[in-house]
Design a protein around this motif. Structure first.
Motif, short mmCIF file in Angstrom:
data_model
loop_
_atom_site.label_atom_id
_atom_site.label_comp_id
_atom_site.label_asym_id
_atom_site.label_seq_id
_atom_site.Cartn_x
_atom_site.Cartn_y
_atom_site.Cartn_z
N SER A 216 -47.27 -31.31 15.82
CA SER A 216 -47.14 -31.67 17.23
C SER A 216 -48.30 -32.57 17.67
CB SER A 216 -47.01 -30.39 18.05
OG SER A 216 -47.92 -30.35 19.10
N HIS A 217 -49.50 -32.34 17.12
CA HIS A 217 -50.65 -33.18 17.42
C HIS A 217 -50.39 -34.63 16.96
CE1 HIS A 217 -54.73 -33.17 18.94
NE2 HIS A 217 -55.16 -33.88 17.91
N ARG A 218 -49.76 -34.76 15.78
CA ARG A 218 -49.48 -36.09 15.23
C ARG A 218 -48.50 -36.86 16.14
NH1 ARG A 218 -47.32 -34.88 9.95
NH2 ARG A 218 -45.21 -35.08 10.80
N GLN A 219 -47.50 -36.16 16.67
CA GLN A 219 -46.54 -36.82 17.56
C GLN A 219 -47.27 -37.39 18.79
OE1 GLN A 219 -43.74 -37.01 16.00
NE2 GLN A 219 -44.35 -35.40 14.57
N GLY A 220 -48.18 -36.60 19.31
CA GLY A 220 -48.92 -37.05 20.49
C GLY A 220 -49.82 -38.23 20.19
N LEU A 221 -50.50 -38.17 19.04
CA LEU A 221 -51.39 -39.28 18.66
C LEU A 221 -50.62 -40.58 18.48
CD1 LEU A 221 -53.94 -37.65 16.16
CD2 LEU A 221 -54.40 -38.55 18.46
N SER A 222 -49.39 -40.45 17.97
CA SER A 222 -48.56 -41.64 17.77
C SER A 222 -48.28 -42.31 19.12
CB SER A 222 -47.28 -41.20 17.06
OG SER A 222 -46.21 -42.01 17.44
N GLU A 223 -47.97 -41.49 20.11
CA GLU A 223 -47.71 -41.99 21.47
C GLU A 223 -48.98 -42.65 22.05
OE1 GLU A 223 -44.76 -42.54 24.17
OE2 GLU A 223 -44.50 -41.27 22.40
N ILE A 224 -50.10 -41.99 21.84
CA ILE A 224 -51.37 -42.49 22.38
C ILE A 224 -51.76 -43.82 21.72
CG2 ILE A 224 -53.86 -41.99 22.39
CD1 ILE A 224 -53.08 -39.02 22.88
N PHE A 225 -51.57 -43.90 20.40
CA PHE A 225 -51.88 -45.13 19.67
C PHE A 225 -51.06 -46.29 20.25
CE2 PHE A 225 -51.23 -48.12 16.11
CZ PHE A 225 -52.55 -48.46 15.87
N LYS A 226 -49.80 -46.01 20.53
CA LYS A 226 -48.91 -47.03 21.12
C LYS A 226 -49.49 -47.55 22.44
CE LYS A 226 -45.61 -46.01 23.73
NZ LYS A 226 -44.47 -45.29 24.30
N TYR A 227 -49.95 -46.64 23.30
CA TYR A 227 -50.51 -47.08 24.58
C TYR A 227 -51.79 -47.89 24.38
CZ TYR A 227 -46.96 -44.58 27.12
OH TYR A 227 -45.75 -44.19 27.61
N GLY A 228 -52.56 -47.51 23.36
CA GLY A 228 -53.75 -48.30 23.04
C GLY A 228 -53.38 -49.74 22.70
N LEU A 229 -52.39 -49.89 21.81
CA LEU A 229 -51.94 -51.23 21.41
C LEU A 229 -51.44 -52.03 22.62
CD1 LEU A 229 -49.86 -50.74 18.13
CD2 LEU A 229 -52.17 -51.65 18.37
N LEU A 230 -50.75 -51.34 23.50
CA LEU A 230 -50.12 -52.03 24.62
C LEU A 230 -51.09 -52.44 25.72
CD1 LEU A 230 -46.81 -50.01 25.01
CD2 LEU A 230 -46.97 -52.48 24.64
N GLY A 231 -52.22 -51.74 25.79
CA GLY A 231 -53.02 -52.07 26.96
C GLY A 231 -54.49 -51.72 26.96
N SER A 232 -55.07 -51.27 25.84
CA SER A 232 -56.47 -50.88 25.94
C SER A 232 -57.20 -50.92 24.60
CB SER A 232 -56.56 -49.46 26.52
OG SER A 232 -57.86 -48.95 26.41
N LYS A 233 -58.04 -51.97 24.44
CA LYS A 233 -58.86 -52.04 23.22
C LYS A 233 -59.81 -50.85 23.16
CE LYS A 233 -58.51 -56.97 22.55
NZ LYS A 233 -59.05 -58.31 22.67
N LYS A 234 -60.24 -50.39 24.34
CA LYS A 234 -61.13 -49.25 24.42
C LYS A 234 -60.47 -48.02 23.79
CE LYS A 234 -62.66 -46.83 28.45
NZ LYS A 234 -63.07 -47.01 29.85
N LEU A 235 -59.20 -47.83 24.11
CA LEU A 235 -58.47 -46.68 23.58
C LEU A 235 -58.35 -46.77 22.06
CD1 LEU A 235 -56.93 -44.07 24.06
CD2 LEU A 235 -54.95 -45.38 24.83
#
Lengths: 376, 376
Positions: free
Chosen positions: A178-197
């Motif tokens: 379940s942690h991996r599923q969440g990280l996948s979502e978070i990584f996507k948001y990083g790519l879409l809008g935040s070098k910091k992320l």
């Protein structure tokens, strides 16, 4: 004829709370005692752990408590279950000034938020996600949903909770899968809008996915990016989804959403590379981070290119033989076809791209999807 | 702990169209041809009249048309009917970019707008109300609803249609009974926020309720006032409702909402007079307009003061023995109890006020409610 346009309703604000205290002390920010009745809808698997701890805190409010346990399975996202919950609230004389508290992962959050959104046109709601996916995704953009007869998440509403309480410590009891599923979502948001992320995630992978203060920062940044993107276009967050949804369907939903989307992102990056939108260097750097985060970067051999492309044509961004993609030209920069919000490519081109990709041994593992499921 | 608040979703605008053309020419403002599929949900009683005319116009768009007739009765505002409609849309592959057009009175509008609001988290909707109540109320503030097991309008959402098309000419085929319900709602909005609207209504009554250009102006002003009030507090529009809802229940819903609310307004004005919030002159002037508009200003003798007061204590503005009222100190000015949005009066006081009122022969007619129903 006369006419005018008007905004009829003002926006509601959501209060996001981010906590790393073991005793859930951040919950004291929420004035539970203001509510006469509190209905706690929760995943019954958490009855003796988080739900017990949280309801002990809520009990101090002296409000009338109603506990409503549900199974945390996809099946409950149905109109039948919605009806049961609505009638329970009606019979309990739940008023518009009472409170619903939802505790669980995506399934419980989706269902209970949907019910909150339509009972008396919206009862106040506190969401307490217990998975990383729940924190990063299900509770962060006002989405609520249940399934249609055949279509996942077909029915739903846009509804703002009063509070979202994200406690990093609660995630400790969730599993790696379940942690991996969440990280996948978070990584996507990083790519879409935040070098910091993306930088944070790089660091988080180096710390063996075990740096709690950093995870708190990651979550805050994710939700900020998500809200920013939501206002541009809800479909922007579809990076990796044109491929990912097709793989998900092709696996008969054996592959979890996060796992399907992360390999979808790999395909999107590869396609961006082929189209020379991004450099080989950026591509390799991003794939390395994905590997280090243990995200799924593999397609199963059993999936069929032709079927996958046909599924992609049905994507909500596609139009006939023109398949719509959210592709990147850099972190936070989205490729567009002239006069369109996204990039459109011909199905034949996509088909030959995928055929080529399937020859790349880095992305092919026999029976890989089954391993993903078992590997909880 | 860290925290922040955010507005996650931007507002949607509603386009209100007001037309007095007999051939519905104002509909040409709506670009039906932009939609691949159009689902027309309508009152089957209008099949050979307005629905026929409207669908002839829509057909020119060459969109794929689906006609969905429904009975215009309260019973259809149920979860069962919602399910049927949702599954029909799913089976017809209705997408988020398709259009729903809803044609009918309050019942049809409430149900079909609710379905539009939750299918794929909102499909574009055009509302074409065919009654004055539908134009002035059901379609004007983003409310959508169905009934609970026992409670009317228990379940619903806030959802903005793309267009609301109000044609005065369509109202010609509605009956006097339904026209009176609408005028009662409009008079209430005048009292709450627009001297201009009260002046219009005075003139409209003088013109024997038959001045179409004036009715168009009345509608436009009503909707503007309604939106203005909606933003202050949705409960502000409850003028006359504390009394009115109680009479409605006490009559076992034999009295229509508009008729119950208008006599509720009379009670509220009488109470405002007794409390010396308004002058005898203003009171008499307003009652005269109500009489001239043929609004219901009578309570039925059979209703019981004690039961009525008990019902008023259950009103959503009330709190224990303190009954909440929207009362006026002038047109557009609301009386308040210190630190509260509305006025609160003790149940005993209200009871003695009503007992006194029941002795006033101007407001008592034997079996009056039954006459209201028959007098269609």
């Amino acid at each position: 004829m006369k006419k005018f346009s008007a905004n009829v309703i003002e926006n509601q604000k959501v209060n996001f709370l981010f906590d790393d205290s073991k005793n859930l002390s951040g919950l004291s920010d929420i004035e539970f005692k203001k509510f006469k009745k509190i209905f706690i809808i929760f995943d019954q698997a958490l009855k003796n752990s988080w739900v017990k701890e949280i309801s002990e805190i809520i009990k101090k409010s002296k409000s009338e408590l109603h506990l409503i346990p549900l199974k945390g399975i996809e099946n409950i996202k149905s109109l039948r279950e919605v009806e049961k919950l609505l009638y329970f609230l009606e019979e309990s004389n739940c008023s518009k000034n009472d409170l619903i508290v939802s505790i669980g992962g995506g399934t419980i959050l989706d269902l209970s938020a949907f019910v909150s959104s339509i009972y008396m046109r919206g009862v106040k709601l506190v969401m307490i996600p217990t998975t990383l996916m729940g924190q990063a995704d299900a509770s962060s953009a006002g989405k609520t949903c249940i399934n249609g007869k055949q279509t996942k998440n077909l029915v739903g509403s846009l509804f703002m909770p009063l509070y979202v309480y994200n406690n990093i410590h609660i995630l400790k009891t969730a599993d790696k899968y379940s942690h991996r599923q969440g990280l996948s979502e978070i990584f996507k948001y990083g790519l879409l809008g935040s070098k910091k992320l993306i930088r944070y995630l790089e660091q988080y992978a180096r710390d063996s996915l075990e740096n709690d203060p950093l995870l708190l920062k990651i979550l805050i940044e994710t939700i900020k990016v998500r809200i920013k993107l939501r206002k541009i276009d809800p479909l922007v967050s579809n990076l990796g989804h044109t491929f990912g949804h097709a793989f998900e369907s092709e696996s008969k939903n054996l592959v979890a959403h996060g796992d399907a989307i992360s390999v979808g992102i790999v395909c999107s990056l590869k396609l961006s590379l082929k189209k020379r939108y991004i450099s080989k260097k950026l591509y390799s750097q991003l794939i390395k981070i994905m590997r280090d985060l243990n995200l799924n970067i593999n397609i199963d051999k059993s999936s069929n290119v032709e079927r996958v492309v046909n599924l992609m044509k049905k994507d909500k961004k596609s139009d006939g033989d023109q398949i719509g993609f959210v592709l990147l030209t850099d972190i936070g920069k989205i490729a567009k076809t002239k006069n369109k919000k996204f990039l459109f490519l011909d199905a034949k081109y996509v088909s030959s791209f995928l055929t080529e990709l399937y020859k790349d041994k880095d992305f092919l593992v026999t029976n890989h999807w089954k391993q993903l499921i078992k590997n909880v």
